[in-house]
Design a protein around this motif. Structure first.
Motif, short mmCIF file in Angstrom:
data_model
loop_
_atom_site.label_atom_id
_atom_site.label_comp_id
_atom_site.label_asym_id
_atom_site.label_seq_id
_atom_site.Cartn_x
_atom_site.Cartn_y
_atom_site.Cartn_z
N GLN A 71 0.81 -1.22 0.00
CA GLN A 71 0.00 0.00 0.00
C GLN A 71 0.86 1.28 0.00
OE1 GLN A 71 -2.90 -0.23 3.14
NE2 GLN A 71 -3.83 -2.10 2.33
N GLN A 72 2.01 1.21 -0.63
CA GLN A 72 2.87 2.39 -0.81
C GLN A 72 2.68 2.90 -2.24
OE1 GLN A 72 6.35 -0.02 0.93
NE2 GLN A 72 6.90 2.08 1.51
N TYR A 73 1.52 3.51 -2.47
CA TYR A 73 1.12 3.82 -3.83
C TYR A 73 1.92 4.98 -4.43
CZ TYR A 73 -2.79 0.96 -2.30
OH TYR A 73 -3.55 -0.07 -1.81
N VAL A 74 2.34 5.91 -3.60
CA VAL A 74 3.12 7.05 -4.13
C VAL A 74 4.46 6.54 -4.67
CG1 VAL A 74 4.23 9.23 -3.55
CG2 VAL A 74 1.99 8.68 -2.57
N LYS A 75 5.09 5.60 -3.96
CA LYS A 75 6.33 5.03 -4.45
C LYS A 75 6.09 4.22 -5.72
CE LYS A 75 9.05 4.82 -0.18
NZ LYS A 75 9.86 3.96 0.69
N THR A 76 4.95 3.56 -5.76
CA THR A 76 4.61 2.82 -6.98
C THR A 76 4.49 3.78 -8.16
OG1 THR A 76 3.35 1.28 -5.61
CG2 THR A 76 2.98 1.18 -7.98
N LEU A 77 3.88 4.95 -7.90
CA LEU A 77 3.73 5.97 -8.94
C LEU A 77 5.09 6.37 -9.51
CD1 LEU A 77 1.87 8.01 -10.43
CD2 LEU A 77 2.27 9.56 -8.52
N GLY A 78 6.05 6.58 -8.64
CA GLY A 78 7.39 6.97 -9.08
C GLY A 78 8.03 5.90 -9.95
N VAL A 79 7.84 4.62 -9.55
CA VAL A 79 8.43 3.53 -10.32
C VAL A 79 7.79 3.44 -11.70
CG1 VAL A 79 8.79 1.04 -10.43
CG2 VAL A 79 9.04 2.24 -8.24
N TYR A 80 6.45 3.56 -11.75
CA TYR A 80 5.76 3.48 -13.03
C TYR A 80 6.19 4.61 -13.97
CZ TYR A 80 2.51 -0.25 -11.70
OH TYR A 80 1.95 -1.44 -11.36
N LEU A 81 6.37 5.80 -13.40
CA LEU A 81 6.79 6.93 -14.24
C LEU A 81 8.20 6.71 -14.78
CD1 LEU A 81 5.37 9.98 -12.23
CD2 LEU A 81 4.52 9.04 -14.39
N SER A 82 9.06 6.14 -13.96
CA SER A 82 10.42 5.88 -14.44
C SER A 82 10.43 4.79 -15.52
CB SER A 82 11.32 5.45 -13.27
OG SER A 82 10.89 4.22 -12.73
N LEU A 83 9.41 3.92 -15.47
CA LEU A 83 9.31 2.85 -16.46
C LEU A 83 8.50 3.26 -17.69
CD1 LEU A 83 8.54 -0.18 -14.09
CD2 LEU A 83 10.59 0.09 -15.48
N ASN A 84 7.89 4.49 -17.62
CA ASN A 84 6.96 4.91 -18.68
C ASN A 84 5.85 3.88 -18.86
OD1 ASN A 84 8.16 7.37 -19.35
ND2 ASN A 84 9.63 6.37 -20.72
N SER A 85 5.35 3.37 -17.74
CA SER A 85 4.32 2.34 -17.77
C SER A 85 2.93 2.96 -17.77
CB SER A 85 4.48 1.41 -16.56
OG SER A 85 3.39 0.52 -16.46
N LYS A 86 2.08 2.49 -18.65
CA LYS A 86 0.72 2.99 -18.71
C LYS A 86 -0.12 2.57 -17.51
CE LYS A 86 0.43 3.38 -23.73
NZ LYS A 86 -0.35 3.02 -24.95
N ASN A 87 0.40 1.65 -16.73
CA ASN A 87 -0.31 1.26 -15.50
C ASN A 87 -0.43 2.42 -14.52
OD1 ASN A 87 -0.64 -1.40 -16.33
ND2 ASN A 87 1.34 -2.03 -15.51
N VAL A 88 0.34 3.47 -14.75
CA VAL A 88 0.31 4.61 -13.84
C VAL A 88 -1.07 5.26 -13.83
CG1 VAL A 88 1.10 6.28 -15.56
CG2 VAL A 88 1.56 6.69 -13.15
N PHE A 89 -1.76 5.26 -14.97
CA PHE A 89 -3.08 5.91 -15.03
C PHE A 89 -4.11 5.13 -14.22
CE2 PHE A 89 -0.81 6.98 -18.97
CZ PHE A 89 -0.79 8.36 -18.85
#
Length: 881
Positions: free
Chosen positions: A534-552
């Motif tokens: 449940q560390q969603y903000v950190k997940t957000l950072g990882v997705y952005l660094s990966l350019n992953s569409k899962n971020v949306f």
């Protein structure tokens, strides 16, 4: 105890089926055949007995064994060879033993001529003395000394003597004599079979007649060298083995029609006969549908010419009843080199398929191999899969093995031979739900660095292992196989291990730079771990660094709008289309100013966002401060959308927009801006001189709705033959063509003038025709609608019987006639004529009637007092009825 040998026929068939060929060293590869029987040497007291004495014969009973020796002693043994009692009944070798009376009596005979019957459950002993050696004896199967006391014996005297109890003592009857020694005799039911030098005969005690004679095979060796072996398989079936010949006879009873007085009522039919190859028969017994033969091998081929020829190792062979060899086991008999065929005996216990091989100094018993033996044989040859198949579903039959033990040995074997994939595949089948075993074998795979092989099979529920196991596997994959780490994190439920521990390890590896930032598999796995934790903000950072569409999806599911307020540009770089929708739909949560500020370095992305907000979200008012910026962005990056924006927006600076368009030579947009500024004359000039599109110039002037502008258009275009030609082609419906034609300078050459004039005339005729057509259609519609109105006015109106006058509220159909006639209006109001305020209007022609009509009535028009609101507008009319 035995050495299995393969049937030559089986070897050739198997070789042809498998296609095996000889190896380089000339040895043909073949699969070893599993023996049918297992062997064990009879020990305990037997060993001590045979050290001093030698075995001569054996009698078998389900409860005990009786052993006769060369010193004339008879030993009573239990099944495993322990001595229970002994009788020293003879002065020389004991030739035969027979058990009768359900195991209560034992008869023996020997070379000393004595026949002794001992009561094993009593102290009774019956002795009979004869002058010649007695070779064989058989007790009545239901022997009872108090009743018949029947037994039969024979020997070198050549007589078969039948003894039974008589009135004055024992009565002896000679059943047969004169054909040489009686070598063997067997009694079953009422039938007695014996063999002498001539052959085999059978006597029926019930009919007291000899029923058959079976001759000795021609050319067979001397009967004293190779004894005839008789074995009753049942009361009607006799197996005969003599030298190298086998016969099976079936005793049958003749029907009444076949029986002839003076001849036996029974006969024997030989149902099978065959000869052995390469060996003589020392014993024979039934084995289910087959036969067991104690084979004494003929060693003529190995005769070296010495005076003392050594014998070969005896074999116990299983053959079919047609003589086909099924299996052969060479027996490890002590002293076999010095024995002859007559030194061996084969006795069997039919109900348990036990076979006893007797030699002077050794006794071996054989019995069918059970499932334990089969599995042991497979395990010795590393055939673990077949061993597992044999054990599964039959564990109640096993004493020495179980599925788990076999399975673990198989896994260990596969691991030792580095077949880890197969070993891992077997784990779920073998280990099942045993947590300790699973942890034990996972640790072994870990030590061998083969967790990749076992990981797909590690249980993640029912059973669930300790967290340490799962964390160990994840840590191993993190360092050695990032793809497997990601796959495992994805597939395993997060409750199996401590998520924080794995996250800490991954982060430490990044800090120590043991994992490179471009390792996408580990980053994706880390994002999943953050979600699990449940560390969603950190997940957000990882997705952005990966350019992953899962971020949306992450932002929408967990309402992370505050977290992306300073990450607009990275979000747009992931997927501009999806990002502008997300940002544009949530301007109430994310500051527009922050978005615009962060997108300044990327003008195209900024334009995409502003364009979406303006065109889709219709946020023109909110975007008011940025409309000038939009004009510039459109001019630089999207010219096609600039015109539409200029038309729809009212918040940009016209002068600034005009300057931008002039810098870019955007003439169409300049025309629009000039027109919006009210400078139509200059706009028209730009349209004619820069755009050069006659149709667009005409459309522009038409939209301005300014007649003077038409004159200006003609004036500015009249010197240009091309424009004049265009005006002649398109202006016909907007202005009078004559006006344009009169302004054309004389002598101007206009390309296609004739066609333009023809088109003008055609358009005029077309307009005229259309007007006339429309006029005719209008007339027809008026006539049709007038008729429809007339017919409607003439239609009767329904008046209820209980209707009342809307003025006086009396019944319309009153019998009193002072009220006069009734009047019904189209609005369905009903009045007495006298109650209506009359307004007589003279009409040039009658209108449509309503209600009842009478042509004699004066034509007076009335109006409904209730519905009349406007005296000038007469909506409802009715005639007097």
């Amino acid at each position: 105890m035995s050495h299995p040998k393969k049937n030559k026929k089986d070897e050739s068939e198997e070789s042809s089926q498998t296609g095996e060929s000889e190896s380089d060293d000339g040895v043909e590869s073949e699969e070893e055949e599993e023996p049918k029987l297992k062997y064990q040497r009879l020990g305990s007291s037997v060993v001590e007995i045979l050290k001093k004495d030698a075995a001569s014969c054996l009698a078998v009973h389900p409860k005990f064994l009786a052993l006769g020796t060369h010193w004339g002693v008879v030993y009573i043994l239990d099944i495993i060879g322990n001595e229970s009692s002994r009788f020293h009944l003879h002065q020389s070798v004991v030739n035969e033993l027979s058990i009768g009376g359900d195991g209560e009596y034992l008869a023996s005979c020997g070379d000393d001529g004595n026949v002794v019957i001992n009561g094993l459950c009593s102290n009774e002993t019956f002795e009979f003395q004869y002058n010649r050696p007695v070779l064989s004896i058989a007790l009545d199967p239901v022997f009872n000394p108090k009743t018949k006391k029947q037994f039969v014996f024979g020997g070198k005297a050549g007589q078969l003597v039948f003894n039974q109890k008589g009135f004055w003592g024992d009565k002896k009857t000679i059943l047969h004599s004169g054909e040489g020694p009686i070598y063997t005799v067997k009694w079953c039911g009422s039938l007695i079979a014996w063999a002498n030098d001539i052959g085999v005969k059978i006597y029926d005690c019930e009919t007291q007649e000899r029923i058959t004679y079976i001759d000795r095979p021609r050319g067979s060796p001397r009967p004293d060298l190779y004894r005839c072996i008789l074995c009753w398989e049942s009361e009607t079936q006799l197996i005969i083995g003599w030298a190298n010949s086998v016969k099976i006879g079936l005793v049958a009873t003749k029907s009444r029609d076949e029986h002839v007085n003076g001849f036996p009522s029974k006969y024997v039919q030989i149902v099978s006969i065959f000869e052995t190859e390469g060996y003589f028969i020392s014993g024979i017994a039934p084995f289910g549908e087959d036969l067991v033969i104690l084979a004494f091998l003929d060693d003529d081929e190995e005769d070296d010419g010495s005076d003392e020829k050594k014998s070969l190792r005896p074999e116990l062979r299983i053959v079919s009843r047609k003589g086909d060899e099924i299996s052969s086991d060479a027996l490890a008999i002590h002293g076999f080199e010095y024995y002859k065929a007559s030194d061996y005996r084969l006795d069997h216990m039919a109900n348990e398929a036990l076979f006893y091989i007797v030699s002077p100094k050794d006794i071996v018993f054989a019995k069918p191999r059970d499932r334990d033996d089969h599995i042991a044989w497979l395990l010795e040859r590393s055939k673990f899969e077949k061993a597992l198949e044999a054990a599964e579903g039959h564990e109640r039959e096993l004493r020495d093995h179980n599925v788990l033990n076999i399975g673990e040995r198989y896994i260990a074997y596969l691991s030792d031979h580095e077949n880890y994939e197969k070993a891992a595949e077997m784990c779920p089948k073998i280990l099942k739900r045993d947590t300790q075993l699973w942890e034990k074998w996972i640790f072994k795979f870990f030590k061998n660095k083969q967790l990749n092989a076992i990981s797909p099979y590690i249980p993640i529920g029912n059973p669930t292992l300790g967290p340490t196991i799962y964390e160990m596997v994840l840590n191993y994959f993190l360092l050695n196989d990032p793809e497997a780490f990601l796959r495992t994190v994805t597939e395993w439920p997060p409750n199996l291990y401590k998520i924080e521990n794995i996250i800490n390890v991954v982060e430490d590896q990044y800090k120590q730079k043991k994992i490179t930032p471009d390792n996408d598999a580990v980053l994706i796995a880390l994002a999943k771990l953050y979600i699990y934790n449940q560390q969603y903000v950190k997940t957000l950072g990882v997705y952005l660094s990966l350019n992953s569409k899962n971020v949306f999806k992450l932002i929408l599911e967990h309402n992370l709008y505050d977290a992306i307020s300073d990450k607009v540009l990275p979000l747009m770089r992931v997927d501009p289309d999806e990002a502008v929708v997300l940002l544009g739909d949530n301007l109430n949560r994310i500051s527009l100013d922050k978005i615009v500020e962060q997108l300044q370095p990327e003008p195209k992305l900024l334009l995409k966002f502003l364009h979406y907000c303006f065109t889709v979200k219709k946020e023109g008012q909110m975007l008011k401060p940025y409309h000038d910026l939009q004009v510039e962005l459109y001019a630089n990056h999207d010219l096609d959308a600039l015109g539409d924006f200029l038309e729809k927006s009212n918040f940009y600076n016209l002068d600034r927009a005009l300057n931008i368009c002039r810098e870019k030579n955007l003439w169409k947009e300049i025309v629009f801006i000039l027109a919006r500024m009210g400078n139509t004359q200059e706009a028209l000039t730009v349209m004619i001189e820069r755009v050069g599109d006659v149709k667009k110039a005409i459309d522009f002037v038409d939209k301005q709705n300014d007649s003077d502008l038409w004159d200006e258009l003609i004036k500015k275009s009249i010197r240009n033959p091309q424009f004049v030609s265009g005006l002649l082609e398109n202006v016909g419906t907007h202005i009078n063509p004559l006006k344009l034609i009169r302004e054309i300078p004389k002598g101007m050459e206009i390309i296609g003038l004739r066609d333009r004039l023809v088109k003008i005339l055609f358009d005029y005729n077309l307009q005229t025709s259309l007007r006339e057509g429309c006029k005719d259609v209008l007339k027809a519609d008026c006539v049709k609608l007038g008729r429809k109105l007339y017919d409607g006015n003439r239609r009767g109106l329904k008046v209820s019987e209980n209707a009342r006058c809307s003025t006086c509220n009396n019944s319309i159909f009153s019998k009193q006639r002072e009220k006069g006639r009734m009047i019904v209006f189209f609005c369905h109001h009903v009045f007495h004529e006298n109650c209506v305020v009359q307004q007589q209007v003279v009409k040039p022609k009658p209108t449509g009637a309503a209600g009842l009509s009478n042509s004699t009535f004066p034509k007076t028009t009335y109006y409904c007092p209730i519905c009349r609101q406007d005296a000038q507008e007469k909506r409802f009319g009715a005639k007097r009825t």
